[in-house]
Scaffold this motif. Structure first.
Motif, PDB file in Angstrom:
ATOM      1  N   VAL A   1      62.775  -0.621  42.794  1.00 45.30           N
ATOM      2  CA  VAL A   1      61.618  -1.009  42.814  1.00 45.30           C
ATOM      3  C   VAL A   1      60.845   0.095  44.534  1.00 45.30           C
ATOM      4  CG1 VAL A   1      60.508  -3.100  44.279  1.00 45.30           C
ATOM      5  CG2 VAL A   1      62.324  -2.882  43.313  1.00 45.30           C
TER       6      VAL A   1
ATOM      7  N   GLU B   1      56.616   0.420  45.533  1.00 43.74           N
ATOM      8  CA  GLU B   1      55.157  -0.718  45.237  1.00 43.74           C
ATOM      9  C   GLU B   1      54.668   0.237  46.759  1.00 43.74           C
ATOM     10  OE1 GLU B   1      54.329  -2.562  43.805  1.00 43.74           O
ATOM     11  OE2 GLU B   1      56.180  -2.548  42.450  1.00 43.74           O
TER      12      GLU B   1
ATOM     13  N   THR C   1      59.154  -5.258  50.774  1.00 43.57           N
ATOM     14  CA  THR C   1      58.207  -6.492  49.761  1.00 43.57           C
ATOM     15  C   THR C   1      58.063  -7.185  50.510  1.00 43.57           C
ATOM     16  OG1 THR C   1      60.219  -6.954  49.729  1.00 43.57           O
ATOM     17  CG2 THR C   1      60.595  -5.166  47.791  1.00 43.57           C
TER      18      THR C   1
ATOM     19  N   LYS D   1      63.590  -8.066  38.932  1.00 42.07           N
ATOM     20  CA  LYS D   1      64.215  -7.319  40.134  1.00 42.07           C
ATOM     21  C   LYS D   1      65.582  -7.620  41.054  1.00 42.07           C
ATOM     22  CE  LYS D   1      62.154  -2.702  38.011  1.00 42.07           C
ATOM     23  NZ  LYS D   1      61.151  -2.071  38.876  1.00 42.07           N
TER      24      LYS D   1
ATOM     25  N   VAL E   1      58.291  -9.137  41.552  1.00 41.55           N
ATOM     26  CA  VAL E   1      59.516  -7.829  41.738  1.00 41.55           C
ATOM     27  C   VAL E   1      60.551  -9.209  41.664  1.00 41.55           C
ATOM     28  CG1 VAL E   1      57.985  -6.172  42.102  1.00 41.55           C
ATOM     29  CG2 VAL E   1      59.087  -7.568  44.253  1.00 41.55           C
TER      30      VAL E   1
END
Ligand SMILES: [Zn+2]
Length: 190
Positions: A110, A112, A157, A171, A168
């Motif tokens: 992940v 971002e 996150t 995931k 997300v």
């Protein structure tokens, strides 16, 4: 010794770390193990909660970035930027917010964009328990901010917009179940 890295979903990643003293058991060995674990996973930062300890300790080694042409201008500084932060406290964050595509060894696959301020003033003790109050900017501040979040029980996150969080979510659920392939040692909650 390489330690397993705790994955997203492990409750230890949500704990606010507590301060430690110079008498913390096997501190030198712990720090050496954290660097070894971080290097073996090709990470540039690792916080104690990621190896299962809710204490205010994290390590940073951004030297691999010195090879990256994006950081040509500060390559010399990055080359030697290997630090231990104990009982750190960010006193001030300043400057413009900038986006950087972050990742985390506890949240594999992940990545971002996260917005953070460019400069921090931080107070911390190094591995010899010498106190420092220093200002950091650029990618160095970024890595420290990310690791500092870990000792506050925060993950990158958490900074995402609610839309991005929704995107997300699937995931993250897979990661919690260990349904992810990584080339370093991890420990999953289930
Ligand atoms: Zn992380």
């Amino acid at each position: 010794m390489i330690l397993p890295i705790r994955s997203f979903g492990d409750p230890v990643l949500r704990k606010v770390g507590h301060e430690i003293g110079q008498d913390y058991p096997h501190l030198e060995e712990l720090i050496a193990n954290m660097f070894e674990t971080m290097h073996s996973a090709s990470g540039i930062g690792l916080a104690a909660p990621q190896i299962g300890l809710d204490i205010r300790l994290f390590c940073v080694d951004v030297s691999p970035l010195a090879e990256d042409e994006d950081y040509e201008d500060i390559a010399e500084e990055l080359k030697n930027f290997r630090k231990v932060f104990i009982n750190a406290k960010i006193l001030e964050e300043s400057g413009a917010e900038w986006k950087f595509n972050e990742g985390c060894l506890s949240i594999p696959d992940v990545r971002e964009d996260v917005k953070r301020k460019e400069t921090i003033l931080i107070e911390y003790f190094d591995e010899n328990f010498v106190k420092h109050t220093e200002t950091f900017s650029d990618i160095r501040a970024r890595v420290i901010q990310h690791e500092y979040d870990h000792i506050e029980g925060t993950l990158f996150t958490d900074h995402l917009s609610s839309l991005k969080k929704k995107l997300v979510k699937g995931k993250l659920a897979k990661i919690m179940q260990g349904d992810v392939s990584v080339n370093y040692k991890m420990r999953f909650p289930k």
